[in-house]
Motif scaffolding. Structure first.
Motif, mmCIF file in Angstrom:
data_model
loop_
_atom_site.group_PDB
_atom_site.id
_atom_site.type_symbol
_atom_site.label_atom_id
_atom_site.label_comp_id
_atom_site.label_asym_id
_atom_site.label_seq_id
_atom_site.Cartn_x
_atom_site.Cartn_y
_atom_site.Cartn_z
ATOM 1 N N THR A 126 1.168 -1.135 0.088
ATOM 2 C CA THR A 126 -0.277 0.117 0.296
ATOM 3 C C THR A 126 1.020 1.402 -0.195
ATOM 4 O O THR A 126 1.689 1.485 0.603
ATOM 5 C CB THR A 126 -0.744 0.053 1.208
ATOM 6 N N ASP A 129 -2.369 4.958 3.662
ATOM 7 C CA ASP A 129 -3.455 3.864 4.395
ATOM 8 C C ASP A 129 -4.603 3.784 3.663
ATOM 9 O O ASP A 129 -5.469 5.368 3.362
ATOM 10 C CB ASP A 129 -4.141 5.177 5.726
ATOM 11 N N LEU A 130 -5.168 2.483 3.403
ATOM 12 C CA LEU A 130 -6.452 2.343 2.556
ATOM 13 C C LEU A 130 -7.340 1.520 3.014
ATOM 14 O O LEU A 130 -7.239 0.698 4.173
ATOM 15 C CB LEU A 130 -5.884 1.446 1.326
ATOM 16 N N ASN A 131 -8.539 2.044 3.412
ATOM 17 C CA ASN A 131 -8.979 1.099 3.287
ATOM 18 C C ASN A 131 -9.593 -0.242 2.498
ATOM 19 O O ASN A 131 -9.191 -0.010 1.646
ATOM 20 C CB ASN A 131 -10.763 2.335 2.952
ATOM 21 N N THR A 138 -16.306 2.265 -3.753
ATOM 22 C CA THR A 138 -16.237 3.549 -2.573
ATOM 23 C C THR A 138 -17.299 3.899 -1.404
ATOM 24 O O THR A 138 -17.003 4.153 -0.439
ATOM 25 C CB THR A 138 -15.656 4.939 -3.518
ATOM 26 N N THR A 145 -8.513 -1.072 7.999
ATOM 27 C CA THR A 145 -7.390 -0.382 6.812
ATOM 28 C C THR A 145 -6.608 -0.249 7.511
ATOM 29 O O THR A 145 -6.005 -1.340 8.381
ATOM 30 C CB THR A 145 -7.999 1.203 7.928
ATOM 31 N N LYS A 148 -0.113 2.491 5.615
ATOM 32 C CA LYS A 148 0.942 2.645 4.438
ATOM 33 C C LYS A 148 2.084 1.683 4.034
ATOM 34 O O LYS A 148 2.560 1.312 5.012
ATOM 35 C CB LYS A 148 1.246 4.368 4.622
ATOM 36 N N ILE A 173 -9.398 -3.878 -2.719
ATOM 37 C CA ILE A 173 -8.959 -2.291 -2.215
ATOM 38 C C ILE A 173 -8.162 -2.148 -3.150
ATOM 39 O O ILE A 173 -8.436 -2.707 -4.063
ATOM 40 C CB ILE A 173 -7.424 -2.535 -0.841
ATOM 41 N N SER A 174 -8.449 -0.195 -3.520
ATOM 42 C CA SER A 174 -8.240 -0.087 -5.022
ATOM 43 C C SER A 174 -6.328 0.042 -5.061
ATOM 44 O O SER A 174 -6.488 0.389 -4.730
ATOM 45 C CB SER A 174 -8.443 1.606 -4.624
ATOM 46 N N TYR A 177 -3.328 2.766 -4.938
ATOM 47 C CA TYR A 177 -3.035 3.004 -4.298
ATOM 48 C C TYR A 177 -2.100 2.034 -3.279
ATOM 49 O O TYR A 177 -1.675 1.962 -1.830
ATOM 50 C CB TYR A 177 -3.937 3.321 -2.536
ATOM 51 N N THR A 178 -1.675 1.272 -4.636
ATOM 52 C CA THR A 178 -0.854 0.091 -4.755
ATOM 53 C C THR A 178 0.586 0.225 -5.556
ATOM 54 O O THR A 178 0.142 0.648 -6.134
ATOM 55 C CB THR A 178 -1.632 -1.625 -4.700
#
Length: 361
Positions: A126, A129-131, A138, A145, A148, A173-174, A177-178
């Protein structure tokens, strides 16, 4: 000569796509004397059963078994063909609805190493910080969560969302953001044919990291191999998140089957009006993609935006169907041509060129 079956050519997954490589195909008989050619053309024999072959180089398809015959088109290296007959030292194949001939020295019955599809099961990290969501959107419930830099094992990638296991549940997870690069680790392609000094180094590294392209082996990317239309569209589709629209789009192409690796990509391109095929019923997946074609695909994918820019190219005219796409590409810094005054629109597009165009966009 007796023909046992009529088949079509399908492309192999990557001998695959991208930059100003050699625009001229190889003819296997270029150094054979005319007497031998004539003799070979007269020595016809029947193939007991059709068999599969693979082009070992970019090779011309001729209308007759002779180096002097009309060129019907070109097979890209790695293209799969069904051999339906022989004539001396030439194989007979079906090419774009016609009977064509290729010199047998440049056709192998051994399947080449294909460009592997990006693995959907991989380790990512990640970048914020990723939901973790209960569904791939979304608005879905937040299950928790990830901090990072967290290492995550993914099991699938669809429409820009990774599927993961989280607290005993399936989570999403999106992918935006990885990264596949471990924090603190130097970024490198790992390909022996992509040196850090290469103009396409950053583009290849980006494309592989994003799962848009993969190597032709564990240690090679083959940057100068030409791309087929199927490969180019697949790169665009992966760049868009690999959306699956097959349930809402009717397949009108006789040369694109649901079992083909590029099926979903082509159906997506049709749904976005990026392509309507080479005819009402054909897409020509194994046809080499030219520089003007890939730029046009990208222009359409980006909404056909009109660009106001001075035309720097002497080989691109206002009357050309690809004029607007090329001008858009120039205005947006996607390409500056092969020289300051030429774009070489009809040249074959290589794997390095295609990923560079996408990277620059």
């Amino acid at each position: 000569m007796k023909k046992n079956t009529t088949i079509r050519i399908a492309t192999g997954m990557m001998a695959a796509c991208l930059l100003c490589g050699n625009a001229y195909a190889l003819d296997a008989v270029s150094q054979q004397n005319s007497t031998e050619i004539v003799a070979a053309a007269q020595q016809e024999q029947t193939v007991a059963a059709s068999k599969t072959g693979y082009a070992t180089a970019n090779v011309n398809v001729r209308s007759k078994p002779s180096n002097d015959a009309e060129i019907l088109g070109t097979l890209s290296k790695g293209t799969r063909v069904e051999i339906i007959g022989t004539s001396g030292n030439w194989y007979e194949i079906s090419f774009s609805g016609k009977s064509g001939y290729v010199y047998n020295k440049y056709i192998s019955t051994t399947k080449p190493t294909e460009d592997p599809k990006p693995s959907t099961t991989q380790t990512v990290y990640t970048t914020a910080d990723l939901n973790v969501r209960a569904q791939p959107n979304t608005k879905a419930t937040v299950l928790g969560t990830l901090k990072k830099g967290t290492e995550v094992q993914t099991t699938a990638l669809k429409d820009g969302w990774y599927t993961i296991s989280f607290a005993g549940k399936t989570g999403y997870i999106s992918a935006s953001y990885t990264t596949t690069t471990k924090p603190g680790q130097a970024t490198t392609t790992g390909f022996t044919d992509v040196p850090k000094t290469a103009w396409y180094y950053n583009a290849v590294n980006w494309a592989v990291k994003k799962g848009i392209a993969a190597g032709t082996s564990k240690t090679t990317f083959s940057p100068n191999q030409v791309c087929t239309r199927a490969q180019a569209i697949t790169f665009l589709w992966r760049n868009a998140g690999s959306p699956d629209v097959t349930k809402s789009v009717a397949n009108k192409f006789g040369d694109v089957k649901s079992s083909d690796w590029y099926y979903k990509a082509v159906m997506w391109a049709v749904s976005k009006n990026i392509t309507s095929g080479t005819s009402a019923t054909t897409f020509s997946p194994s046809k080499t993609c030219s520089r003007c074609e890939i730029v046009t695909f990208m222009w359409k994918a980006n909404g056909k935006k009109k660009a106001v820019v001075k035309n720097p190219f002497t080989d691109v005219k206002v009357s050309d169907w690809y004029y607007e796409p090329v001008m858009w590409a120039v205005a947006n810094g996607i390409t500056s041509g092969v020289t300051k005054t030429t774009f070489a629109p009809k040249d074959s597009c290589t794997r390095a060129q295609v990923v560079t165009f996408l990277y620059n966009s």
